[in-house]
Design a protein around this motif. Structure first.
Motif, mmCIF file in Angstrom:
data_model
loop_
_atom_site.group_PDB
_atom_site.id
_atom_site.type_symbol
_atom_site.label_atom_id
_atom_site.label_comp_id
_atom_site.label_asym_id
_atom_site.label_seq_id
_atom_site.Cartn_x
_atom_site.Cartn_y
_atom_site.Cartn_z
ATOM 1 N N LEU A 225 -0.567 -4.888 -14.530
ATOM 2 C CA LEU A 225 0.749 -4.891 -13.898
ATOM 3 C C LEU A 225 1.162 -3.471 -13.498
ATOM 4 N N LEU A 226 0.876 -2.523 -14.421
ATOM 5 C CA LEU A 226 1.192 -1.136 -14.098
ATOM 6 C C LEU A 226 0.404 -0.665 -12.887
ATOM 7 N N ILE A 227 -0.907 -1.041 -12.875
ATOM 8 C CA ILE A 227 -1.737 -0.656 -11.732
ATOM 9 C C ILE A 227 -1.217 -1.300 -10.455
ATOM 10 N N LEU A 228 -0.856 -2.612 -10.595
ATOM 11 C CA LEU A 228 -0.322 -3.301 -9.434
ATOM 12 C C LEU A 228 0.968 -2.644 -8.953
ATOM 13 N N LEU A 232 1.576 -0.900 -5.619
ATOM 14 C CA LEU A 232 2.705 -1.286 -4.782
ATOM 15 C C LEU A 232 3.580 -0.083 -4.479
ATOM 16 N N GLU A 233 3.831 0.719 -5.536
ATOM 17 C CA GLU A 233 4.631 1.924 -5.333
ATOM 18 C C GLU A 233 3.934 2.867 -4.366
ATOM 19 N N GLN A 234 2.599 2.960 -4.511
ATOM 20 C CA GLN A 234 1.846 3.816 -3.612
ATOM 21 C C GLN A 234 1.954 3.312 -2.177
ATOM 22 N N ARG A 235 1.849 1.961 -2.028
ATOM 23 C CA ARG A 235 1.981 1.406 -0.685
ATOM 24 C C ARG A 235 3.378 1.649 -0.132
ATOM 25 N N VAL A 236 4.367 1.479 -1.032
ATOM 26 C CA VAL A 236 5.744 1.736 -0.590
ATOM 27 C C VAL A 236 5.896 3.195 -0.175
ATOM 28 N N GLN A 237 5.335 4.108 -1.000
ATOM 29 C CA GLN A 237 5.420 5.528 -0.674
ATOM 30 C C GLN A 237 4.669 5.842 0.610
#
Length: 698
Positions: A225-228, A232-237
């Motif tokens: 979940l953290l990786i996801l 996701l945060e990376q994609r958002v960034q």
């Protein structure tokens, strides 16, 4: 004793004693019963103690199992979690040798995140093979093995002895069951002959394996979940960065478009549109706060048309770029420098409570522009004229302040260029007069109101006339005869100077044959505008030939300042005239820039000492003036040049010049400028001046 009491007393059986042995059989029976009862009590006590131990063991087991279950919910690292599990298991069974083995996600590797081995063996990551741990993983159930059974597995090839490592006396392993199968195994093993694991130990380890597996799965899920979330945060960034980049590109594009619209492409300076916007904001601020004042400096590059036409537009553009950079160096933020059009620039001083502040900026600009500009392989001397308008409460539009600054600029150029003028109301009326004057000059050319006046050049020794300098006059129908300084600046600004010059040359050449004779010289003043015309020498010589004036009787006078606009072009024009026999005279010698270099560079025949050095000689020799005049005479003598002293107005000046060895002179003492008719009728007379000229003026 009563009969009733007697009846209640216990009856004592009669003893039967063996008379031979004296042994009582009843006693033996009693002892046997006591011994049996004692044994029964001992067994009962042992069972009770065992029950107590079992109860305590069960309570300890329960507490340990609860603790094991609780460990899975703590937030410690995996290493700390494994160590805590090891400690808890060690309280329930012997776990001197304890390890946790995990299969990699692809099932190709076996890793050992935690192990303790009493034999000293080291467990490292290895490919999935045929070790004991792999055997338990393959069987997917808890396995308890003794040494003999392990040997049998090795013999059957189920286990590889090399991978197995140090032989164990007793081995116990429980698989770690996950949602997708066996994740790994938890193992305890004994190397001691007196230590063997029991089925209860297997049950206990099985329970522990469930807790470990559940915890690992939960942690893996949490990590997933953290990786996801991280992905996701990376994609958002990344998306945010992309959007920001797109926004920045759009904003940059908008800024570039706005910059292109609001700035000049050649110099990069703000353009007229940008300047008007700033002025409009400043007017609004002034209306809100009348004490808030600003200033506008309107600048124009002097004689820029000569650079552009004579040297080409490329050189002209380079000059504009250098000029713009130098002007920008003279202001500070938030003041701005803008290019309005062509060679016109503006400086907006946002906070200028005193006119003196604007004047200081103008002085800085003049000082910076005094340095030579090197462009196109040439050294150019470029100057600017500046008009200054200070904001007033009466200003309501931007056009008003632009107009007033432009009016002040026109007055600065009319006053001789390379200066600045502050606007006042008198300039407005003067500007209207200049426009009227320009139209009147055009009419004067058509009606031939311009006339050539002649002033003699004489030998100091006998006052004999050796030549004449041609000076223009305007016979104005209403204002009378006008001197050159009353209309020539306007003629230069309007572009009429060249036409007026040729008109004067024609009149002078027509009158020259009757005045000159064979030995006298005709001196013509040359405006800088003629240096950009390569046809000027041929045109002048043709005019002289048409009038019957020999080339060697012509002398063209140039000022030092006129040579600075384009020295190369001037050298070419003057060189062509010199080759044709025309004399070259340097007028106002000593007042310009680098006089000695001009003497060396140009084909000069005559030096005319400026009147500013002659005036102080009136009251006798003066040290500075005498030294300068003496130096000029020595220089001319060494270079075989003629010298003419200008502005000789009295006998005292003449006598000093004679004593110093000066040969020729010119001035009111020998004759004021007059029409050619006067000199043809009486060459030695001194005509009256209908418009007296103050001392020191031509």
């Amino acid at each position: 004793m009563t009969e009733t009491e007697a009846a209640k007393r216990p009856r004592v059986s009669a003893r039967h004693v063996d008379p031979d042995t004296g042994h009582d059989p009843g006693q033996d029976a009693l002892e046997r019963r006591v011994a049996e009862r004692t044994r029964e009590l001992v067994h009962a006590n042992a069972r009770l103690r065992e029950q107590v131990r079992e109860s305590e063991r069960a309570a300890h087991l329960q507490a340990t199992l609860y603790r094991v279950a609780a460990l899975g919910h703590e937030q410690d690292s995996n290493e700390a979690f494994y160590r805590s599990i090891h400690q808890a298991v060690g309280e329930l069974l012997d776990a001197e040798s304890f390890c946790i083995a995990l299969a990699s996600d692809d099932g190709q590797w076996l890793e050992f995140p935690y192990y303790v081995d009493s034999s000293g063996a080291e467990l490292t990551r290895r490919p999935m093979g045929r070790g004991m741990s792999e055997y338990a993983i393959r069987r997917a159930r808890t396995i308890r093995l003794e040494a003999e059974e392990i040997s049998a597995l090795i013999a059957r090839g189920e286990v590889d002895a090399a991978t197995y490592g140090t032989p164990a006396v007793s081995w116990l392993g429980a698989p770690l069951m996950g949602a997708r199968g066996v994740m790994g195994v938890v193992v305890v093993q004994s190397y001691r002959p007196d230590l063997h694991y029991t089925p209860q130990d297997a049950e206990l380890l099985t329970f522990v394996s469930y807790q470990i597996a559940n915890t690992l799965q939960r942690r893996q899920q949490a990590e997933a979940l953290l990786i996801l979330n991280a992905r996701l945060e990376q994609r958002v960034q990344e998306r945010t960065r992309e959007l920001r980049r797109q926004i920045m590109v759009r904003e940059r594009t908008q800024k570039q478009l706005k910059h292109q619209v609001m700035h000049d492409s050649l110099t990069g300076l703000p353009n007229r549109l940008y300047l008007r916007e700033r002025l409009e904001r400043a007017l609004v601020a002034q209306n809100l706060d009348p004490a808030r004042r600003f200033a506008l400096l309107y600048l124009d590059v002097d004689r820029f048309k000569l650079f552009n036409d004579g040297l080409g537009h490329g050189v002209g553009d380079d000059v504009l770029r250098i000029v713009s950079a130098r002007i920008a160096e003279c202001v500070r933020s938030p003041d701005i420098v803008g290019r309005l059009s062509g060679d016109e620039f503006a400086v907006f001083l946002e906070n200028c409570p005193q006119p003196e502040s604007a004047c200081l900026v103008a002085e800085r600009i003049h000082a910076r522009m005094a340095e030579v500009i090197e462009v196109g392989g040439r050294h150019l001397h470029v100057s600017v004229s500046i008009g200054i308008a200070i904001s007033q409460p009466s200003y309501r539009t931007v056009d008003q302040i632009l107009h007033d600054a432009d009016t002040a600029l026109y007055r600065a150029k009319a006053a001789g260029r390379r200066r600045f003028v502050l606007f006042d109301e008198t300039l407005h009326a003067s500007a209207l007069n200049v426009l009227d004057l320009e139209q009147q000059m055009r009419d004067a050319l058509e009606k031939e109101q311009f006339a050539s006046y002649f002033q003699p050049i004489v030998r100091l020794a006998d006052s004999g006339v050796t030549g004449y300098e041609i000076l223009i006059r305007w016979r104005h129908p209403q204002r009378g005869v006008l001197l050159p300084d009353q209309f020539l600046p306007a003629a230069e600004d309007s572009g009429l100077i060249e036409t007026i010059d040729w008109h004067m040359y024609r009149l002078a050449c027509q009158a020259a044959p009757a005045l000159l004779g064979r030995d006298r010289i005709l001196n013509l003043n040359i405006s800088p505008c003629h240096f950009h015309s390569r046809n000027f020498p041929r045109r002048l010589l043709d005019l002289a030939a048409w009038a019957g004036v020999a080339a060697d009787q012509l002398c063209v006078e140039v000022t030092e300042s006129s040579l600075l606009s384009d020295p190369e072009a001037a050298a070419e024009i003057l060189g062509a005239l010199h080759e044709a026999g025309v004399r070259i005279a340097l007028d106002d010698f000593g007042t310009g820039y680098s006089s000695l270099s001009h003497v060396h560079r140009f084909p000069l025949r005559t030096l005319k000492i400026d009147r500013s050095f002659i005036g102080p000689l009136e009251s006798g020799p003066r040290q500075r003036s005498t030294a300068i005049v003496s130096a000029v005479l020595s220089l001319a003598c060494s270079l075989n040049l003629d010298v003419v002293a200008e502005g000789v107005e009295n006998a005292a000046q003449r006598d000093v010049l004679l004593s110093m060895g000066c040969v020729h002179a010119q001035g009111f003492l020998f004759g004021r400028p007059a029409p050619p008719e006067f000199w043809m009728s009486s060459p030695q007379a001194r005509p009256p001046d209908p418009h007296p000229v103050p001392t020191g003026l031509p």
